[in-house]
Design an enzyme around this catalytic site. Structure first.
Site, PDB file in Angstrom:
ATOM      1  CB  SER A 184      -1.189  -0.055   1.227  1.00 26.59           C
ATOM      2  OG  SER A 184      -0.138  -0.191   2.559  1.00 26.59           O
ATOM      3  CG  HIS A 232      -1.465   4.053   3.775  1.00 30.55           C
ATOM      4  ND1 HIS A 232      -2.799   3.583   4.207  1.00 30.55           N
ATOM      5  CD2 HIS A 232      -0.985   2.776   3.510  1.00 30.55           C
ATOM      6  CE1 HIS A 232      -2.966   2.413   4.146  1.00 30.55           C
ATOM      7  NE2 HIS A 232      -1.827   1.585   3.842  1.00 30.55           N
TER       8      HIS A 232
END
Length: 256
Positions: free
Chosen positions: A138, A207
């Site tokens: 991610s 992220h």
């Protein structure tokens, strides 16, 4: 919100995007063949465990080498379950081909891995004492989204918004969709710093770090020999559901 697809077609086959998706899926199939105790050991050895570097004496008790930084890369190819894998690979499928289109396959690969490494470092810096291994692509995918925001802000993302039991599909400008996603990560990341019990076990700051890294590194990794192709959906919202057309900007202005 769930992205279904974007409206920008790639000019050349996204070979590296396909290869990365294939590598992640291949590793995940290998994970499925492991018994639980071996899978857990694999996550500790090849995932990012912040306490491994912050508290080396603890790591040595568990038998983890403290001078091994390969987990910053290897964690990008491990996933904790089907939903984890599918969500990351789906986002890479939607946004990766267009970014690769502007960088070329090898520049894109280095960009992708570098964003993932930076995301891992940010995760370590914001979770210094965590003994929990972190895995997943991610952070690297967030970097791809950051680059997409700069390269195709006026493209459109076909987005599924569940409205009770009614599936509502809307075409959101890429800038709107990605910024909503980013600020949701930022809100959750701040909440995690205030108290880990307030959010789930998600690497929010990975992220955030990957996304910002993608925006910063995007321009240096662009291939100067690959010109930008302008698409119909970058200029007219009404055609967001149509297949994107590879037309020069000047021609589009002449047709309007």
């Amino acid at each position: 919100m769930f992205p279904v697809r974007d409206t920008i077609s790639s000019h050349s086959p996204p070979l590296m995007t396909w290869a990365l998706i294939g590598a992640n899926c291949g590793v995940f199939l290998f994970e499925l063949a492991l018994p639980p105790e071996q899978l857990q050991a694999m996550f500790y050895w090849f995932g990012i465990v912040p306490a491994r570097y912050t508290h080396p004496e603890w790591a040595m008790i568990l038998g983890l080498p403290v001078d091994n930084y390969w987990p910053l890369l290897t964690c990008l190819f491990l996933h904790g379950g089907w939903l984890h894998l599918i969500s990351n690979m789906w986002a890479l499928w939607i946004f990766g081909d267009n970014v690769e289109d502007r960088m070329g396959p090898w520049r894109f690969l280095i960009f992708y891995l570098l964003c993932g490494v930076i995301a891992g470092i940010v995760h370590w810096a914001t979770n210094l004492h965590s003994p929990v291994p972190t895995v997943g692509a991610s952070g690297a995918v967030a970097g791809v989204m950051g680059a997409y925001l700069l390269l195709y802000p006026r493209a459109h993302i076909i987005t599924l918004i569940p409205l009770f039991f009614y599936p509502l599909f809307v075409a959101l400008p890429a800038a709107t969709f990605i910024l909503i996603w980013f600020f949701s990560q930022l809100f959750s990341g701040v909440a995690a710093l205030l108290g880990p019990e307030q959010v789930g076990g998600v690497a929010w700051w990975a992220h955030i770090g990957g996304f910002i890294a993608g925006m910063i590194l995007c321009k240096p990794f662009l291939d100067p020999n690959r010109r930008q192709h302008f698409y119909k959906d970058e200029f007219t919202f009404e055609n967001a559901w149509d297949v994107a057309l590879d037309e020069p900007k000047e021609k589009l202005k002449g047709d309007s």
